[in-house]
Design a protein around this motif. Structure first.
Motif, mmCIF file in Angstrom:
data_model
loop_
_atom_site.group_PDB
_atom_site.id
_atom_site.type_symbol
_atom_site.label_atom_id
_atom_site.label_comp_id
_atom_site.label_asym_id
_atom_site.label_seq_id
_atom_site.Cartn_x
_atom_site.Cartn_y
_atom_site.Cartn_z
ATOM 1 N N ILE A 1 47.743 58.187 45.610
ATOM 2 C CA ILE A 1 48.918 57.559 46.257
ATOM 3 C C ILE A 1 48.708 56.116 45.542
ATOM 4 C CG2 ILE A 1 48.806 56.135 48.936
ATOM 5 C CD1 ILE A 1 47.477 58.224 49.985
ATOM 6 N N PRO A 2 49.736 55.459 45.188
ATOM 7 C CA PRO A 2 50.099 54.128 44.786
ATOM 8 C C PRO A 2 48.925 53.516 45.523
ATOM 9 C CG PRO A 2 52.036 55.125 44.795
ATOM 10 C CD PRO A 2 51.262 56.541 45.840
ATOM 11 N N PHE A 3 48.343 53.122 44.504
ATOM 12 C CA PHE A 3 46.837 51.372 45.660
ATOM 13 C C PHE A 3 47.809 51.413 45.848
ATOM 14 C CE2 PHE A 3 43.837 48.073 45.142
ATOM 15 C CZ PHE A 3 42.929 49.039 45.397
ATOM 16 N N MET B 1 43.307 48.804 39.376
ATOM 17 C CA MET B 1 43.950 48.052 41.028
ATOM 18 C C MET B 1 43.528 46.617 40.917
ATOM 19 S SD MET B 1 42.470 52.050 41.936
ATOM 20 C CE MET B 1 42.617 53.214 41.096
#
Length: 221
Positions: free
Chosen positions: A70-72, A164
């Motif tokens: 999942i993209p951050f 991130m």
């Protein structure tokens, strides 16, 4: 350039740098421990592992495969209800620390598993043949033998977590990423943007050098 000097003198640049380091060190500390535990369980419970257990492995493997891709930026929003239930808020630094730790745990778990799988099965079989129990084999053979590659994996994870932290601003957090966005990009000041970028590059390069040095020492022992 004048604005950059003013930001340095006001302490805002230093504050943003400390915030980024706080995010990363907390996530790598807590997430690193949780990821290590998950990674070890993934390794020893898989088929042919020291503690082979298909249901346990399947559940852990599913969780890692589910959350890790999942993209951050999307993970932050998805975790807000859980964060409100656990830490009482879905915004600001507490939420950022929660999301970073969550992401780091599952990412590091897979890195640990992949690196521990490089340990020769013959070494493990020899330890078991000499009477070592599962726990002793894990603590005295599996982890020490795979420690060099694991350190390199943690170095990679550190750099990923730094990346991130740039998302902190979307939930009211701080750090160098938000600093560059707020005072650099939005105010059309490339001096501020590139100063933040250079600080991040220095942090990453320093960690990479230290990680490589430690890994070389472990692999040569």
């Amino acid at each position: 350039m004048d604005q950059l000097i003013e930001l340095f003198n006001s302490g805002k640049f230093l504050e943003a740098t400390i915030q980024t380091l706080t995010y990363v060190l907390f996530a790598m500390g807590v997430g690193g421990i949780l990821g290590l535990i998950l990674g070890i369980f993934l390794t020893v419970t898989r088929k042919g592992g020291i503690l082979e257990n298909n249901p346990t492995y399947w559940i852990l493997n599913f969780l890692v495969n589910f959350f890790r891709p999942i993209p951050f930026v999307l993970l932050i929003f998805a975790l807000q209800p859980l964060a409100r239930a656990v830490i009482g808020t879905g915004i600001g630094d507490p939420m950022m620390l929660f999301a970073l730790t969550f992401a780091a745990s599952f990412g590091i778990a897979r890195l640990v598993e992949q690196n521990l799988l490089t340990v020769s099965p013959g070494v493990i079989e020899a330890a078991r043949a000499m009477g070592a129990g599962p726990l002793r084999t894990i603590l005295t053979v599996l982890i020490p033998e795979g420690l060099g590659p694991v350190v390199l994996g943690y170095t990679f994870a550190f750099i990923a977590v730094v990346d991130m932290t740039a998302m902190a601003g979307i939930i009211g957090g701080g750090g160098l990423g938000n600093f560059a966005m707020q005072y650099g990009y939005r105010q059309f000041n490339p001096w501020v943007t590139w100063s933040a970028v250079l600080i991040i590059i220095l942090i990453v390069q320093l960690v990479q050098v230290i990680g490589n040095w430690i890994a070389r020492k472990l692999l040569r022992r």
